[in-house]
Design an enzyme around this catalytic site. Structure first.
Site, PDB file in Angstrom:
ATOM      1  N   LEU A  95      -4.547   9.267   8.042  1.00 13.00           N
ATOM      2  CA  LEU A  95      -5.819   8.579   8.244  1.00 13.00           C
ATOM      3  C   LEU A  95      -5.681   7.114   7.879  1.00 13.00           C
ATOM      4  O   LEU A  95      -5.036   6.818   6.875  1.00 13.00           O
ATOM      5  CB  LEU A  95      -6.904   9.244   7.391  1.00 13.00           C
ATOM      6  N   ASP A 138       1.568   2.769   3.484  1.00 16.73           N
ATOM      7  CA  ASP A 138       0.696   3.939   3.345  1.00 16.73           C
ATOM      8  C   ASP A 138       1.521   5.227   3.316  1.00 16.73           C
ATOM      9  O   ASP A 138       1.055   6.284   3.751  1.00 16.73           O
ATOM     10  CB  ASP A 138      -0.356   4.002   4.456  1.00 16.73           C
ATOM     11  N   HIS A 158     -10.402   1.171   2.389  1.00 14.57           N
ATOM     12  CA  HIS A 158     -10.117   2.196   3.403  1.00 14.57           C
ATOM     13  C   HIS A 158     -11.239   2.069   4.431  1.00 14.57           C
ATOM     14  O   HIS A 158     -12.354   2.480   4.184  1.00 14.57           O
ATOM     15  CB  HIS A 158     -10.072   3.606   2.800  1.00 14.57           C
ATOM     16  N   HIS A 177       0.865  -1.199   0.000  1.00 15.06           N
ATOM     17  CA  HIS A 177       0.000   0.000   0.000  1.00 15.06           C
ATOM     18  C   HIS A 177       0.894   1.240   0.000  1.00 15.06           C
ATOM     19  O   HIS A 177       1.465   1.589   1.026  1.00 15.06           O
ATOM     20  CB  HIS A 177      -0.896   0.011   1.242  1.00 15.06           C
ATOM     21  N   HIS A 196      -4.255  -0.494   6.229  1.00 15.07           N
ATOM     22  CA  HIS A 196      -3.701   0.297   7.336  1.00 15.07           C
ATOM     23  C   HIS A 196      -4.551   0.241   8.599  1.00 15.07           C
ATOM     24  O   HIS A 196      -5.122   1.234   9.020  1.00 15.07           O
ATOM     25  CB  HIS A 196      -3.443   1.759   6.908  1.00 15.07           C
ATOM     26  N   ASN A 203      -5.576   7.060  -5.887  1.00 15.13           N
ATOM     27  CA  ASN A 203      -6.312   8.296  -5.526  1.00 15.13           C
ATOM     28  C   ASN A 203      -5.611   9.552  -6.051  1.00 15.13           C
ATOM     29  O   ASN A 203      -5.294  10.472  -5.312  1.00 15.13           O
ATOM     30  CB  ASN A 203      -6.552   8.382  -4.009  1.00 15.13           C
ATOM     31  N   HIS A 210       2.833  14.685   1.075  1.00 20.94           N
ATOM     32  CA  HIS A 210       2.174  15.968   0.799  1.00 20.94           C
ATOM     33  C   HIS A 210       3.244  17.048   0.934  1.00 20.94           C
ATOM     34  O   HIS A 210       4.141  16.935   1.772  1.00 20.94           O
ATOM     35  CB  HIS A 210       1.067  16.249   1.814  1.00 20.94           C
ATOM     36  N   ALA A 220      -4.017  14.976   5.428  1.00 23.22           N
ATOM     37  CA  ALA A 220      -3.698  13.709   6.089  1.00 23.22           C
ATOM     38  C   ALA A 220      -2.698  12.929   5.247  1.00 23.22           C
ATOM     39  O   ALA A 220      -2.870  12.814   4.038  1.00 23.22           O
ATOM     40  CB  ALA A 220      -4.965  12.894   6.272  1.00 23.22           C
ATOM     41  N   LEU A 253       2.232   6.934  -4.666  1.00 23.45           N
ATOM     42  CA  LEU A 253       3.385   7.458  -5.414  1.00 23.45           C
ATOM     43  C   LEU A 253       3.081   8.790  -6.070  1.00 23.45           C
ATOM     44  O   LEU A 253       3.986   9.436  -6.606  1.00 23.45           O
ATOM     45  CB  LEU A 253       3.845   6.447  -6.468  1.00 23.45           C
ATOM     46  N   ARG A 254       1.801   9.207  -6.064  1.00 24.02           N
ATOM     47  CA  ARG A 254       1.390  10.494  -6.660  1.00 24.02           C
ATOM     48  C   ARG A 254       1.710  10.537  -8.154  1.00 24.02           C
ATOM     49  O   ARG A 254       1.881   9.499  -8.789  1.00 24.02           O
ATOM     50  CB  ARG A 254       2.037  11.684  -5.925  1.00 24.02           C
TER      51      ARG A 254
HETATM   52  C1  NCD Z   1      -3.597   9.150   2.074  1.00 31.20           C
HETATM   53  C2  NCD Z   1      -3.211  10.177   1.011  1.00 31.20           C
HETATM   54  O1  NCD Z   1      -2.683  11.227   1.359  1.00 31.20           O
HETATM   55  O2  NCD Z   1      -3.433   9.899  -0.182  1.00 31.20           O
HETATM   56  N1  NCD Z   1      -3.566   9.790   3.353  1.00 31.20           N
HETATM   57  C3  NCD Z   1      -3.451   9.190   4.567  1.00 31.20           C
HETATM   58  O3  NCD Z   1      -3.548   9.866   5.578  1.00 31.20           O
HETATM   59  N2  NCD Z   1      -3.210   7.898   4.673  1.00 31.20           N
HETATM   60  C4  NCD Z   1      -4.911   8.539   1.757  1.00 31.20           C
HETATM   61  C5  NCD Z   1      -5.212   7.286   2.564  1.00 31.20           C
HETATM   62  O4  NCD Z   1      -4.606   6.248   2.353  1.00 31.20           O
HETATM   63  O5  NCD Z   1      -6.093   7.348   3.429  1.00 31.20           O
HETATM   64 ZN    ZN Z   2      -3.209   5.168   1.785  1.00 38.82          ZN
END
Ligand code: NCD
Ligand code: ZN
Length: 349
Positions: free
Chosen positions: A219, A247, A136, A13, A174, A41, A251, A263, A16-17
């Site tokens: 999260l 995870d 999730h 999990h 997670h 996402n 950011h 998050a 990588l954006r």
């Molecule tokens: C993740 C994200 O920033 O894409 N953020 C997080 O807090 N884990 C999204 C996710 O996996 O919930």
């Molecule tokens: Zn995630």
């Protein structure tokens, strides 16, 4: 202490954006892991096989050639996803799972699912095809306490879903609570969970240590110490239903250090090393190889790697930040030390 040699691990999990962010973070994951389940996402979300294959090309293009890293792609489930999309995904050989975001639960989840009934035909097709559903596991909404959202989701949504589709492979992503660990232990075969390094290493006290700590906000949110202890016990127990998923969710600094901070914690720069710390603290280092390098592959029906990585107990200091396009990325444990280093990758003789 002698070096720790484990099969090259996989990250089940990771975020990588895309674009400059992808270019900034991809190598951290590829240097440590043989494969990774890449979260869909993005904005816009990766909702089709075609988009997933194009994203896969961008991930590979962001990496130095010859590293042997394989991105395992996922689809973002929406109420408009057609069952035929699952057929295309399965046929592609590159899409390995479908991700369920309850709408509003986390970063970029607004295109997610509001009413599970509407995606039932897709979930049935996934069950037929052996395509895992990654969940999730939080119920969104102001009416539910943020610390109770995982338990609420498990009881009201996940448990009925697991019963309704008895052959669907499901990963509860997670996990953060004792409640989740207990649910997993009692669940039918085909239900598994990933555990992040931060949830093994910290309780919610980290969010408030001497002031508000935005870089500990992810999260599902960090929980109580009793929850952390249950996660450590699960991860180090040798139970194959629990496996590695960082995870890691980068950011920009400006988006984290804000009046409404995003998050997500970035851990990819030290992911395996952090798990080594958690397993060492638990006195169970010898269990890391299975958790990091075997159980996840087994769940996904893939062979573990023949290559190994070697970890040594040599402390290093994490930089204050990394470049992140035009902005900066503050990594987990910025400016502090991590006890373990990766020495080498090699092949099993
Ligand atoms: C993740 C994200 O920033 O894409 N953020 C997080 O807090 N884990 C999204 C996710 O996996 O919930
Ligand atoms: Zn995630």
């Amino acid at each position: 202490m002698s070096p720790l040699i484990i099969p090259r691990p996989d990250d089940w999990h990771v975020h990588l954006r895309d674009g400059a962010a992808l270019a900034a973070v991809a190598e951290f994951t590829a240097r440590r892991f043989g494969r990774a389940i890449v979260m869909p996402n993005l904005k816009p979300a990766v909702t089709t096989t075609e988009l997933a294959l194009a994203y896969r090309d961008r991930v590979l293009a962001a990496l130095a050639p010859g590293g042997g890293f394989e991105p395992l792609m996922t689809l973002y489930l929406t109420e408009r996803t057609a069952p035929q999309e699952i057929d295309r995904a399965a046929a592609s050989g590159c899409v390995h799972a479908v991700k369920l975001y309850p709408a509003g639960a986390t970063t970029h989840s607004d295109a997610g699912v509001r009413d599970l009934e509407r995606v039932l035909p897709v979930l049935e097709r996934m069950q037929e095809r052996g395509m895992p559903l990654l969940v999730h596991g939080e119920t969104p909404g102001a009416g539910i306490d943020p610390f109770d959202r995982e338990a609420h989701f498990i009881d009201r949504t996940l448990a009925p879903l697991v019963r309704r589709l008895p052959g669907l492979k499901i990963v509860l992503e997670h996990i953060t609570t004792r409640h989740a660990v207990e649910f997993l232990r009692a669940a039918r075969p085909g239900v598994a969970a990933t555990i992040t390094p931060q949830h093994l290493l910290h309780n919610r006290g980290a969010l408030f240590a001497g002031g508000l700590r935005p870089h500990f906000y992810c999260l599902p949110i960090l929980k109580r110490e009793e929850d952390r202890l249950a996660l450590v016990e699960a991860a180090t127990s040798g139970d194959p239903r629990f496996f590695l998923g960082t995870d890691s969710a980068p950011h920009a600094r400006s988006a984290k250090e804000s009046s409404c901070g995003c998050a997500g914690m970035f851990t990819a720069h030290a992911a395996v090393e952090l798990y080594a710390e958690a397993f060492e603290d638990a006195g169970r280092l010898e269990r890391l190889a299975d958790f990091a390098g075997r159980f996840g592959a087994q769940f996904y029906g893939l062979a573990p790697h023949r290559e190994t990585i070697t970890l040594v107990r040599r402390p290093w200091t994490v930089p204050d930040s990394y470049g992140f396009g035009e902005d900066a990325l503050v990594p987990y444990r910025a400016g502090e030390t991590i006890r373990w280093s990766i020495e080498a990758t090699g092949s099993v003789p």
